[in-house]
Design a protein around this motif. Structure first.
Motif, PDB file in Angstrom:
ATOM      1  N   MET A   1      12.690  -1.777  -3.624  1.00  0.00           N
ATOM      2  CA  MET A   1      12.999  -0.583  -4.680  1.00  0.00           C
ATOM      3  C   MET A   1      14.326  -0.579  -4.920  1.00  0.00           C
ATOM      4  N   ALA A   2      14.561   0.184  -6.073  1.00  0.00           N
ATOM      5  CA  ALA A   2      15.979   0.217  -6.916  1.00  0.00           C
ATOM      6  C   ALA A   2      16.972   0.959  -5.715  1.00  0.00           C
ATOM      7  N   PRO A   3      18.188   0.772  -5.970  1.00  0.00           N
ATOM      8  CA  PRO A   3      19.010   1.086  -5.005  1.00  0.00           C
ATOM      9  C   PRO A   3      19.192   2.570  -5.201  1.00  0.00           C
ATOM     10  N   GLU A   4      18.901   3.090  -6.333  1.00  0.00           N
ATOM     11  CA  GLU A   4      18.916   4.592  -6.849  1.00  0.00           C
ATOM     12  C   GLU A   4      17.799   5.221  -6.127  1.00  0.00           C
ATOM     13  N   THR A   5      16.417   4.489  -6.027  1.00  0.00           N
ATOM     14  CA  THR A   5      15.565   5.253  -5.470  1.00  0.00           C
ATOM     15  C   THR A   5      15.981   5.450  -3.815  1.00  0.00           C
ATOM     16  N   LEU A   6      16.537   4.599  -3.207  1.00  0.00           N
ATOM     17  CA  LEU A   6      16.965   4.396  -1.848  1.00  0.00           C
ATOM     18  C   LEU A   6      17.982   5.631  -1.801  1.00  0.00           C
ATOM     19  N   SER A   7      18.814   5.763  -2.711  1.00  0.00           N
ATOM     20  CA  SER A   7      19.883   6.655  -2.604  1.00  0.00           C
ATOM     21  C   SER A   7      19.225   8.256  -2.570  1.00  0.00           C
ATOM     22  N   ARG A   8      18.304   8.315  -3.626  1.00  0.00           N
ATOM     23  CA  ARG A   8      17.603   9.614  -3.710  1.00  0.00           C
ATOM     24  C   ARG A   8      16.729   9.834  -2.228  1.00  0.00           C
ATOM     25  N   ILE A   9      16.239   9.107  -1.800  1.00  0.00           N
ATOM     26  CA  ILE A   9      15.410   9.041  -0.458  1.00  0.00           C
ATOM     27  C   ILE A   9      16.449   9.521   0.594  1.00  0.00           C
ATOM     28  N   LEU A  10      17.624   8.952   0.767  1.00  0.00           N
ATOM     29  CA  LEU A  10      18.399   9.083   1.734  1.00  0.00           C
ATOM     30  C   LEU A  10      19.215  10.537   1.555  1.00  0.00           C
ATOM     31  N   LYS A  11      19.607  10.983   0.238  1.00  0.00           N
ATOM     32  CA  LYS A  11      19.931  12.243  -0.116  1.00  0.00           C
ATOM     33  C   LYS A  11      19.072  13.351   0.286  1.00  0.00           C
TER      34      LYS A  11
ATOM     35  N   THR B   1       0.674  -1.425  -0.019  1.00  0.00           N
ATOM     36  CA  THR B   1       0.089   0.009  -0.102  1.00  0.00           C
ATOM     37  C   THR B   1       0.732   1.138   0.056  1.00  0.00           C
ATOM     38  N   PHE B   2       2.152   1.311   0.316  1.00  0.00           N
ATOM     39  CA  PHE B   2       2.850   2.423   0.568  1.00  0.00           C
ATOM     40  C   PHE B   2       3.867   2.886  -0.420  1.00  0.00           C
ATOM     41  N   SER B   3       3.865   4.131  -0.614  1.00  0.00           N
ATOM     42  CA  SER B   3       5.193   4.746  -1.857  1.00  0.00           C
ATOM     43  C   SER B   3       6.537   4.088  -1.204  1.00  0.00           C
ATOM     44  N   PRO B   4       7.475   4.101  -1.758  1.00  0.00           N
ATOM     45  CA  PRO B   4       8.704   3.932  -1.500  1.00  0.00           C
ATOM     46  C   PRO B   4       9.332   4.865  -0.502  1.00  0.00           C
ATOM     47  N   GLN B   5       8.842   5.833  -0.600  1.00  0.00           N
ATOM     48  CA  GLN B   5       9.292   7.034   0.567  1.00  0.00           C
ATOM     49  C   GLN B   5       8.602   6.583   1.918  1.00  0.00           C
TER      50      GLN B   5
END
Length: 178
Positions: free
Chosen positions: A165-175, A133-137
């Motif tokens: 999620m893709a590692p790039e998505t996690l990177s963006r969230i962390l950034k 149910t939830f978005s990656p964020q």
């Protein structure tokens, strides 16, 4: 006293051995039977399944956590999971037979074990809801709130796999946290 702490106190002198495994080694491989229960003293591990093209991380183990191939532990049938060390690990080991005889010998231990299993089931339900149910964020935020230690212990590519999620998505969230 929390359930894990109580159980670890009860097991203090019952562990059968201590083992060390190197980074990248497998504690459990798919299609094998390993019903041991492990206490992580040092290092970190991941529980995962694989399909044709990728791994899917299901769970992590790190210092002071108990880890096992739960499907195999409960059924005595070959596991569908792999458990692999992400860092060099020191683990205490107890066989299912010895563990269950200790649990069955004491009502308080039985109740504690049942509480831990119930907690595990609830955690899996929460995770399933998160993934559906939830978005990656939002998945990131919920896991970070529940288990902040994961982000200190586990490499980001495996956290990304866990969060689907893709590692790039996690990177963006962390950034964006900075």
């Amino acid at each position: 006293m929390d359930a894990l702490k109580f159980l670890l106190e009860e097991l203090e002198n019952q562990w059968e051995e201590e083992i060390t495994i190197k980074r990248g080694d497998f504690l459990v491989r798919k299609h094998t039977i390993n019903t041991n229960l492990y206490l992580v003293l040092e290092g970190s591990l991941r529980v995962f399944i694989e399909d044709e093209d990728q791994d899917h991380t299901i769970r992590f183990g790190y210092k002071n956590s108990i880890i096992t191939a739960l499907d195999c532990f409960l059924t005595n049938k070959p596991s569908l999971f792999y458990i692999q060390s992400l860092k060099k690990c020191k683990l205490k080991v107890i066989s299912k037979q010895k563990y269950m005889s200790l649990i069955k010998a004491d009502v308080k231990c039985q109740n504690t074990w049942n509480m831990m299993l119930e907690s595990f089931v609830y955690q899996q339900i929460e995770r399933e809801i998160d993934l559906i149910t939830f978005s990656p964020q939002k998945r990131f935020q919920r896991v970070f709130k529940r288990s902040p230690q994961v982000f200190q212990e586990i490499p980001h590519k495996y956290i990304a796999s866990y969060l689907r999620m893709a590692p790039e998505t996690l990177s963006r969230i962390l950034k964006n946290l900075d």
